[in-house]
Enzyme design. Structure first.
Site, short mmCIF file in Angstrom:
data_model
loop_
_atom_site.label_atom_id
_atom_site.label_comp_id
_atom_site.label_asym_id
_atom_site.label_seq_id
_atom_site.Cartn_x
_atom_site.Cartn_y
_atom_site.Cartn_z
N GLY A 120 0.78 -1.24 0.00
CA GLY A 120 0.00 0.00 0.00
C GLY A 120 0.81 1.28 0.00
O GLY A 120 0.34 2.31 0.48
N ASN A 136 1.47 3.07 -2.60
CA ASN A 136 0.72 4.02 -3.44
C ASN A 136 -0.49 4.57 -2.70
O ASN A 136 -0.77 5.77 -2.78
CB ASN A 136 0.27 3.35 -4.74
CG ASN A 136 1.32 3.41 -5.81
OD1 ASN A 136 1.54 4.46 -6.42
ND2 ASN A 136 2.00 2.29 -6.03
N ILE A 174 -12.18 -7.08 -10.75
CA ILE A 174 -13.36 -6.32 -10.34
C ILE A 174 -14.60 -6.99 -10.93
O ILE A 174 -14.70 -7.15 -12.16
CB ILE A 174 -13.26 -4.86 -10.85
CG1 ILE A 174 -12.03 -4.16 -10.23
CG2 ILE A 174 -14.53 -4.08 -10.55
CD1 ILE A 174 -12.10 -3.97 -8.73
N ASN A 177 -7.24 2.25 -12.63
CA ASN A 177 -6.18 1.36 -12.15
C ASN A 177 -4.83 1.94 -12.58
O ASN A 177 -4.75 2.67 -13.56
CB ASN A 177 -6.35 -0.03 -12.77
CG ASN A 177 -5.29 -1.01 -12.31
OD1 ASN A 177 -4.96 -1.07 -11.13
ND2 ASN A 177 -4.73 -1.78 -13.24
N HIS A 225 -1.16 0.44 -13.73
CA HIS A 225 -0.46 -0.79 -14.10
C HIS A 225 1.03 -0.47 -14.23
O HIS A 225 1.38 0.54 -14.86
CB HIS A 225 -1.01 -1.34 -15.42
CG HIS A 225 -0.43 -2.66 -15.76
ND1 HIS A 225 -0.87 -3.83 -15.17
CD2 HIS A 225 0.58 -3.01 -16.58
CE1 HIS A 225 -0.16 -4.84 -15.63
NE2 HIS A 225 0.73 -4.37 -16.49
N ASP A 256 -6.73 -5.16 -17.75
CA ASP A 256 -5.76 -4.22 -18.32
C ASP A 256 -6.09 -3.73 -19.73
O ASP A 256 -5.19 -3.40 -20.49
CB ASP A 256 -4.35 -4.84 -18.32
CG ASP A 256 -3.91 -5.23 -16.92
OD1 ASP A 256 -4.30 -4.54 -15.95
OD2 ASP A 256 -3.17 -6.22 -16.80
N GLU A 262 4.96 6.20 -10.29
CA GLU A 262 3.61 6.07 -9.73
C GLU A 262 3.36 7.14 -8.68
O GLU A 262 2.31 7.80 -8.67
CB GLU A 262 3.43 4.68 -9.11
CG GLU A 262 3.45 3.58 -10.16
CD GLU A 262 3.27 2.18 -9.59
OE1 GLU A 262 2.78 1.33 -10.32
OE2 GLU A 262 3.63 1.93 -8.43
C1 GAR Z 1 2.36 -1.08 -7.90
O1 GAR Z 1 3.56 -1.05 -8.62
C2 GAR Z 1 1.18 -1.21 -8.86
O2 GAR Z 1 1.38 -0.58 -10.07
C3 GAR Z 1 1.11 -2.71 -9.04
O3 GAR Z 1 1.37 -3.24 -7.75
C4 GAR Z 1 2.26 -2.37 -7.05
C5 GAR Z 1 1.70 -2.13 -5.67
O4 GAR Z 1 2.61 -1.46 -4.85
N1 GAR Z 1 -0.17 -3.08 -9.55
C6 GAR Z 1 -0.37 -4.13 -10.35
O5 GAR Z 1 0.52 -4.89 -10.68
C7 GAR Z 1 -1.82 -4.31 -10.81
N2 GAR Z 1 -1.89 -5.20 -11.92
P1 GAR Z 1 2.14 -0.79 -3.49
O6 GAR Z 1 1.30 -1.81 -2.73
O7 GAR Z 1 3.41 -0.50 -2.76
O8 GAR Z 1 1.37 0.44 -3.83
#
Ligand code: GAR
Length: 189
Positions: free
Chosen positions: A12, A14, A88, A102, A104, A145, A174
């Site tokens: 988490g 992000n 989802i 989302n 990606h 996606d 991100e």
């Molecule tokens: C992020 O890099 C996000 O883009 C990716 O998971 C990571 C989560 O990091 N999402 C995917 O791969 C979705 N298909 P976080 O938990 O530290 O935010």
């Protein structure tokens, strides 16, 4: 004030970054965080910032109604997936048409689809000898996606980069771009 709900499955970072960006905002409020796992770190990260979080089981997510009811309680305008690894369900898509986005960790349409998440993506990118990667922010539709792309940003991938190095560059993109893109979508600014 526009309310957002963040969905996250793991660490988490992000979710925390988005929550910090909007702390004190007069236009966007991170109202609630939902996860498919009650044990993951995202809860602690956002609870620390005063944001409530809840976990739902795989079955509850698949059914949709318990999640929709929870979101209704927070008058959610936009669902923001940030490291959310469950599909989802259609019920949720229908309840929030065009209101689920989302991020990606690659340049879609490359390196998307089932099984392409987290480190798997960066391993595939380095394994293929790609010279660049990046992020894609997109709307969610019925296919993994494949929803309309809202924003992309790129970073270089060096021959010496390990998947972890690419992950760090992608995370930096991100953190920089996801909150302002959310803000623009909600406020037009
Ligand atoms: C992020 O890099 C996000 O883009 C990716 O998971 C990571 C989560 O990091 N999402 C995917 O791969 C979705 N298909 P976080 O938990 O530290 O935010």
């Amino acid at each position: 004030m526009k309310n957002i709900a963040i969905f996250a499955s793991g660490s988490g970072t992000n979710a925390e970054n988005i929550a910090r960006y909007f702390a004190g905002s007069k236009t966007v409020n991170v109202a609630v965080v939902l996860s498919n796992n009650k044990k993951v770190k995202v809860h602690e990260r956002v609870n620390r910032l005063g944001i409530p979080s809840f976990a739902f089981t795989r079955d509850e997510f698949a059914e949709g109604k318990p999640v929709i009811d929870k979101l209704a309680g927070y008058k959610v305008d936009l669902i923001v997936l940030a490291g959310f690894m469950n599909k989802i369900p259609d019920t949720l898509l229908k309840a929030f048409p065009g209101k689920i986005i989302n991020i990606h960790p690659a340049l879609l349409p490359k390196y998307g689809g089932k099984g392409m998440y987290g480190m798997h993506v960066h391993e595939a990118v380095t394994g293929a000898g790609e010279k660049e990667s990046g992020i894609t922010i997109h709307y969610i539709n019925e296919q993994y996606d494949e929803g309309e792309i809202i924003f992309q940003a790129t970073c270089p991938v060096l021959p010496s980069d390990a998947p972890e190095d690419v992950a760090a560059k992608v995370h930096a993109l991100e953190y920089e771009h996801y909150p302002p893109v959310i803000e623009r979508l909600l406020t037009g600014r």
